[in-house]
Structure formats: structure tokens, C-alpha cells
Design a protein around this motif. Structure first.
Motif, mmCIF file in Angstrom:
data_model
loop_
_atom_site.group_PDB
_atom_site.id
_atom_site.type_symbol
_atom_site.label_atom_id
_atom_site.label_comp_id
_atom_site.label_asym_id
_atom_site.label_seq_id
_atom_site.Cartn_x
_atom_site.Cartn_y
_atom_site.Cartn_z
ATOM 1 N N HIS A 194 0.822 -1.220 0.000
ATOM 2 C CA HIS A 194 0.000 0.000 0.000
ATOM 3 C C HIS A 194 0.849 1.260 0.000
ATOM 4 O O HIS A 194 2.035 1.219 0.302
ATOM 5 C CB HIS A 194 -0.906 0.008 1.231
ATOM 6 C CG HIS A 194 -0.145 0.062 2.539
ATOM 7 N ND1 HIS A 194 0.370 -1.053 3.131
ATOM 8 C CD2 HIS A 194 0.192 1.112 3.334
ATOM 9 C CE1 HIS A 194 0.988 -0.700 4.262
ATOM 10 N NE2 HIS A 194 0.906 0.613 4.398
ATOM 11 N N ASP A 252 1.141 4.828 2.009
ATOM 12 C CA ASP A 252 0.733 5.281 3.333
ATOM 13 C C ASP A 252 -0.220 6.476 3.225
ATOM 14 O O ASP A 252 -0.276 7.142 2.205
ATOM 15 C CB ASP A 252 1.968 5.672 4.149
ATOM 16 C CG ASP A 252 2.026 4.888 5.449
ATOM 17 O OD1 ASP A 252 1.806 3.675 5.398
ATOM 18 O OD2 ASP A 252 2.273 5.499 6.506
ATOM 19 N N HIS A 275 4.563 -0.371 0.241
ATOM 20 C CA HIS A 275 5.213 -1.204 1.258
ATOM 21 C C HIS A 275 4.163 -1.965 2.060
ATOM 22 O O HIS A 275 2.964 -1.673 1.969
ATOM 23 C CB HIS A 275 6.015 -0.295 2.202
ATOM 24 C CG HIS A 275 5.113 0.673 2.897
ATOM 25 N ND1 HIS A 275 4.722 1.851 2.310
ATOM 26 C CD2 HIS A 275 4.458 0.610 4.088
ATOM 27 C CE1 HIS A 275 3.877 2.476 3.121
ATOM 28 N NE2 HIS A 275 3.699 1.743 4.205
ATOM 29 N N ARG A 279 7.693 8.097 10.877
ATOM 30 C CA ARG A 279 7.359 8.848 9.662
ATOM 31 C C ARG A 279 7.918 10.252 9.853
ATOM 32 O O ARG A 279 7.682 10.880 10.890
ATOM 33 C CB ARG A 279 5.848 8.875 9.434
ATOM 34 C CG ARG A 279 5.282 7.492 9.173
ATOM 35 C CD ARG A 279 3.774 7.497 9.057
ATOM 36 N NE ARG A 279 3.290 6.159 8.735
ATOM 37 C CZ ARG A 279 3.024 5.223 9.635
ATOM 38 N NH1 ARG A 279 3.190 5.475 10.921
ATOM 39 N NH2 ARG A 279 2.596 4.032 9.259
HETATM 40 FE FE LIG Z 1 2.162 1.747 5.723
#
Ligand SMILES: [Fe+2]
Length: 377
Positions: free
Chosen positions: A118, A120, A289, A307
Motif C-alpha cells: 500500500h 501510506d 510497502h 514517519r
Molecule cells: Fe504503511
């Protein structure tokens, strides 16, 4: 007479590492975090009480804030807020399951240890475990009404169980939150595939950037529910699976060797990132990922996930190091922006221009892009 001095880990990427980051969209740093900090993080995990969230403990955030990762990332990317939280990515050893995964397929049927590859920043509401009935519109409405805030209709106030909003902006033209980089810090032996590793679609950051540009040029809408990216896959076995990656990107990574689900659909093979305790992986936000099933491990897989967003995107906002939709606040709260600061346009620009927030990559990017142009002519 020479004296051997234990060398500290490097504090910048080499030119070759930057070229790999350009090409692959990620780079693995061996021993980026010293044993002392790895041990402290592991101790904290082992003493955590059931249900306790330890992502904000210094033992976790030190993995970046006190390690070589901070200078490396600052040089390659630019300044960023020191993370005050991380996602504690612990997955226990488990057998393949019969439940429907987020893509609407049974876990046991999904290739590559159930990689749910996917981008993010999108909304995930718990996936129905019963095969859905009714029209596609009914299924969509029922799905978005089943999130933590209940039935709000199709609205940017709808959030997922992952706290991601249905749309980031009030006009519903941006279906993804965005940042600049991921950092995964590995705390256990993941050197053998099947141990729950983070898996990446190597090189696919180029394809996702291109796709975002195409979406922007088409009608200015980015992410799910923009052009070429429906949110739900009604052909999935539960009739309500999330489309985590647009088909136009996926299709570029399908070949003869791609494995299939029982319905014959092929899935791109991701690269399992093999790391050992103390290793870290830096990736572009743009890379598709997934975590994977820890089927063959002898212990839980432990990746601490950060992140990171370049400070220049929103200099007055503090990014906490964990959220994947930093243009919105906790539980989808709307943030204040000063006159002339359109956060959605800034984020769309960053999504369509992925190297803009990698200030230390400029020369390598220019050099590589020149090579691409000359080999194309
Ligand atoms: Fe993710």
C-alpha cells in the motif's frame, strides 16, 4: 605503531548509497543504531504492560534522536522535528489465517506472507469479515459508515480505525496524507525471509510519483477516489476490499513470476527487507510497502516505524514522528493555517515532486535524471 579505534557509524550517506536511494527508493543502513540503544528499546518492550503504548518513550524515540540516523537524514533530506512517537511494529509468530485482510482476500490466500502492499496515508476501516451483499454503492456507504465516528455519509470528517481521514481536505480532492520519509529501525533478527519483515516494492516510487502527476493533470484529485484509483475492490472475495495501490502502478510490477490469489489475480512481488538488530531502513514516502506475516520467526518481529516530514512543508506545524496524515490533527481534527497557506496544495505538490523535500539528494537526482534523458534519446 598504529592504534585501532572502533569506528562510529557514518553520519552521511555515501554517493553510492544516494544513487541506490534514488533508484530503489530505499536504503538499508547496517548498525545505524548502537547496541546500547537497541538494548534499551528491547528492555522497554519486554517490560511493557498489556495494552500499554510505549511508542512515546525516550527508549523508542532515541533510536532516531540519539543515533546516526538523525545526522544522516538531516543531510540527505533536510531539517525535521525530532520524533516524539513511533509506531511499535511488533508482530507475533502466527500461522496463515482464514480472516479477510484489508484487501478483502483471505490472509492464507495472499502471496508473499500476506503482503498488503500500500501507499501510506489512506483510510482503513476494519474490513468486513462477512461477504458483502447489495450494490457497490450500498457496500461503499455501509463501509464508510462503519468507522469510529459512525455514519457521516461521504465526508472528510469520516476517519478510519487507523485514524486516517477519508479525505484530507474539505473539498475531498486529496485521499492520502503525506510526509517525506519512513525510517524502520529493526530490533531483532530478520535476516531470513518470512519473519514478518517490512516488504517494499523496489523502485516503485518512480511509478507512484508519475501516477500522482497524471492524477493531478487529469482533474487535480490525488489518491483513492481520484482518477484511476477507486477506493474499493468489489471483485475481492469479501466484495469490499481496499485498493491500496492503483492498478496502473501495480501492473508495472507484474511478470511471469508473480504469484496469484486463487481467483487468478497476480500480485507484484515485494522485496523483503532483511535486517538485523540495530539496522535501519530509510525509504521515500512514495514507496509502496507492507508488513508481512511472521510465519517462520522464532520470536516476534520488532520494527520501530517512524514517519518523517521535511520541516519546510509546514514550518509552523510540529510533526510527531508517527502520523501519516500530518495536515490534519488527532482523530481527524482540522488544523488552523495562516492566510495563503494551502496545506492540500503543498502536499499535492510534494506528492508530484518527490525529490523536492530531499535537499541533500539534489546533485544525485540531477545526475541520474540526466542519464535517463540521454539513454532515452
Ligand atoms: Fe504503511
Amino acid at each position: 605503531m598504529s592504534t585501532e579505534i572502533a569506528s562510529d557509524p557514518p553520519t552521511t550517506l555515501t554517493l553510492d548509497q544516494k544513487r541506490s536511494l534514488y533508484k530503489d527508493g530505499y536504503i538499508v543502513l547496517r548498525n545505524a543504531v548502537s547496541e546500547k540503544f537497541v538494548e534499551a528499546a528491547l528492555d522497554r518492550i519486554h517490560t511493557a504492560k498489556r495494552g500499554e503504548n510505549i511508542g512515546g518513550e525516550p527508549a523508542m524515540t532515541d533510536l532516531i534522536n540519539a543515533s546516526s540516523i538523525t545526522p544522516i537524514l538531516t543531510e540527505a533530506m533536510g531539517t525535521f522535528d525530532p520524533p516524539v512517537f513511533c509506531q511499535v511494529g511488533v508482530s507475533k509468530v502466527r500461522e496463515p489465517g482464514k480472516h479477510f485482510n484489508n484487501l478483502g482476500y483471505r490472509d492464507k490466500d495472499m502471496p508473499y506472507y500476506n503482503a498488503e502492499t500500500h501507499m501510506d496515508g489512506s483510510l482503513t476501516i476494519s474490513i468486513p469479515q462477512e461477504v458483502q451483499e447489495g450494490t457497490e454503492e450500498e457496500i461503499y456507504k455501509r463501509y464508510i459508515a462503519s468507522g469510529p465516528k459512525g455514519d457521516l455519509g461521504r465526508s472528510p470528517d469520516v476517519i478510519g480505525h487507523n485514524m486516517g481521514p477519508l479525505f484530507d481536505d474539505p473539498e475531498m480532492t486529496l485521499g492520502l496524507g503525506s510526509f517525506t520519509a519512513f525510517v524502520f529501525v529493526c530490533l531483532n533478527d530478520q535476516t531470513v525471509p518470512g519473519r514478518g519483515q517490512t516488504a517494499l516494492l523496489r523502485g516503485a516510487h518512480h511509478a507512484t510519483e508519475k501516477f500522482f502527476r497524471w492524477q493531478y493533470e487529469t482533474n487535480g484529485k490525488l489518491g483513492p477516489e481520484g482518477p484511476g484509483w477507486p477506493r474499493l475492490n468489489h471483485k475481492a472475495p469479501n466484495r469490499c476490499g481496499l485498493i491500496y495501490l492503483p492498478e496502473a502502478v501495480r501492473d508495472q510490477f507484474i511478470d511471469e513470476a508473480s504469484e496469484s490469489t486463487p481467483d487468478g489475480k497476480k500480485w507484484p512481488r515485494p522485496t523483503q527487507i532483511l535486517m538485523d538488530a540495530g539496522d535501519a531502513c530509510i525509504t521515500m514516502y512514495h514507496i509502496p510497502h507492507s508488513g508481512t506475516r511472521n510465519e517462520l520467526g522464532t520470536e516476534s518481529r520488532k520494527n520501530m516505524i517512524f514517519r518523517i516530514r521535511n520541516k519546510k512543508r509546514q514550518p509552523d506545524n510540529v510533526h510527531n514522528g508517527i502520523t501519516d496524515h500530518p495536515d490534519r490533527g488527532t482523530a481527524g481534527a482540522w488544523l488552523e493555517y495562516e492566510e495563503g497557506n494551502n496545506p492540500w496544495e503543498r502536499s499535492k505538490y510534494a506528492m508530484c515532486n518527490m525529490w523536492d523535500e530531499w535537499e541533500g539528494m539534489r546533485e544525485v537526482v540531477a545526475e541520474e535524471q540526466l542519464k535517463e534523458v540521454s539513454s532515452a534519446t
